[in-house]
Design a protein around this motif. Sequence first.
Motif, PDB file in Angstrom:
ATOM      1  N   GLU A 256      -4.008   7.109   8.861  1.00 40.15           N
ATOM      2  CA  GLU A 256      -3.517   5.876   9.489  1.00 40.15           C
ATOM      3  C   GLU A 256      -2.702   5.071   8.473  1.00 40.15           C
ATOM      4  OE1 GLU A 256      -6.749   3.553  11.124  1.00 40.15           O
ATOM      5  OE2 GLU A 256      -7.714   5.329  11.949  1.00 40.15           O
ATOM      6  N   ASN A 267      -3.589   3.283   5.222  1.00 38.71           N
ATOM      7  CA  ASN A 267      -4.775   2.507   5.575  1.00 38.71           C
ATOM      8  C   ASN A 267      -6.039   3.329   5.356  1.00 38.71           C
ATOM      9  OD1 ASN A 267      -6.797   0.955   6.748  1.00 38.71           O
ATOM     10  ND2 ASN A 267      -6.109   1.305   8.849  1.00 38.71           N
ATOM     11  N   GLU A 268      -6.246   4.348   6.175  1.00 38.91           N
ATOM     12  CA  GLU A 268      -7.456   5.168   6.014  1.00 38.91           C
ATOM     13  C   GLU A 268      -7.211   6.554   6.573  1.00 38.91           C
ATOM     14  OE1 GLU A 268     -10.820   3.809   8.252  1.00 38.91           O
ATOM     15  OE2 GLU A 268      -9.689   3.566  10.099  1.00 38.91           O
TER      16      GLU A 268
HETATM   17 MG    MG Z   1      -8.746   2.717  11.582  1.00 34.78          MG
END
Ligand code: MG
Length: 377
Positions: A256, A267-268
Amino acid sequence: MSSATTILPPAMLGMLGGGQLGRFFVIAAHEMGYKVAVLDPDRNSPAGKIADVHLCAAYDDKVALQSLAEQCAAITTEFENVPASTLEFLAQHRTVRPAAASVAIAQNRVAEKNFFRDSGLPVAPYAVIQQEADIPAEDSGLYPAILKVARFGYDGKGQARIKTPEEAHAAFEKFGAEVCVLERMLKLDYEVSVVLARDADGNVETFPVAENSHLNGILDVSIAPARGDASIRDQARQLAIEVAKKLNYTGVLGVEFFVSEGRLLVNEMAPRPHNSGHYTIDACVTNQFEQQVRVLAGLPLGDARQHSPAVMVNLLGDIWGDGEPAWDQAYAESGLKMHLYGKHEARPGRKMGHFTVIGEKMEQTLQGALKVRHALG
Ligand code: MG
Ligand code: ADP
C-alpha cells in the motif's frame, strides 16, 4: 522451472486461515485441480466450509499442524498474524510460502517501518514508541499524527488520530501501553496499491496499480487501473518490486502507498493477496489467488494483464441493517460480478462480500459501480 519442486494436481495444498482470502484461494485451487486443507478455529469459516479438509483448531495446535504437514504438499497463509512459530514448525516438514521471516516483518509495524526505511524506501516520518518517554515533543515536526499499535491492527483498528503530545499520551495509555508507531498525518492526494507475485526463482509479475479510497479506515472502493499520473503508477510498481526483492520474498505480496503532495510513500505491506487486488478475479488473465496457487505449487507465474477497466466495492455488514440489501437492483447492472463470502452473521464493519463492475471505459464503469453501491445502501 525447477520441476523437482513442482506440485501438480490433485495434490493437497494447505491454507492457514479460513476467511474470504482463504476461500478465494480454495476456489482457485479447486478450479486448477488441487485439493485444499484449511486450518481455522472457526467452525463456520468461509474457506473451511468449502475446503476438502477443515482442521478446526487453533493456529498453534501441534496435533493439527502435524496433520496439516502430513496431508499437504505445501502450505501458505491468508493472514499475517499467524504465529511465526507455526510457520517455522511447518517449514521443517513442508514447503511454506511466504517464508516465516517475511511474515514476521509484515505482522509488526515497527519491524515493517524500519525495514522500509533501512531499505532506502520513502516512508512517512515516524517515531517508535516503546514507552511513554518515547512520545515526541510538540516541536518534533510529527504532529498532527496517527498513533498505530505495532501488532494486530487492521482496517483502521488500533489507530488514533492525535494533535498534541498530550493526546498521544492518552491514546498510548488507551492502547494498554503496547508498542506503537507514531506517524505524521499526511495530506493525501490519493492512495494506491500494488499486488505482485514473486516465485522461488525471483521472477515477478505485478498486477496493474489500484487506486483506493477508505471509509472509517476500511477499504471502500478500488479503481483499476489507477487514474492520475502515469509516473506514479510506474514508480509504485517499481517500489513494490523492490520491497519483494529486498525481502527475498516468495508468494503474493500487497503493498500500500500514499500519494502525498505529488510524492509516493510506502505505507504498509501484506504477505498475501490483498483486498485491493480483488478486481483481478474478474478483470485479469490470472487473478491474485491463482497466482498464489501457482507460486505455492512451483508453477510458472500466470499472465497478470488486465483486460477490462474495473471498479471494486466492499460490502460491509452495515448494509444488512433491516434485512437483505436490494440485490435485484444490484443485478440490474449487466457488468456486475458479485462475490458474497458466506459469512454467518452480518455485523457493522465486517467484510461480507464485494462486487466488481467491469466495463469498456473507466468513466461508465465507475458510474455503474457507484449506482450499485447506492442501491445497496
Ligand atoms: Mg492499510
Ligand atoms: P490498516 O490498513 O492496517 O488499518 P493503515 O496504516 O493502512 O492501517 O491505515 C489505514 C488508513 O488510514 C490508510 O489507508 C489511510 O487512509 C489512513 N492513514 C494511515 N496512516 C496515515 C497517515 N500517516 N496520514 C494520513 N492518512 C493515513
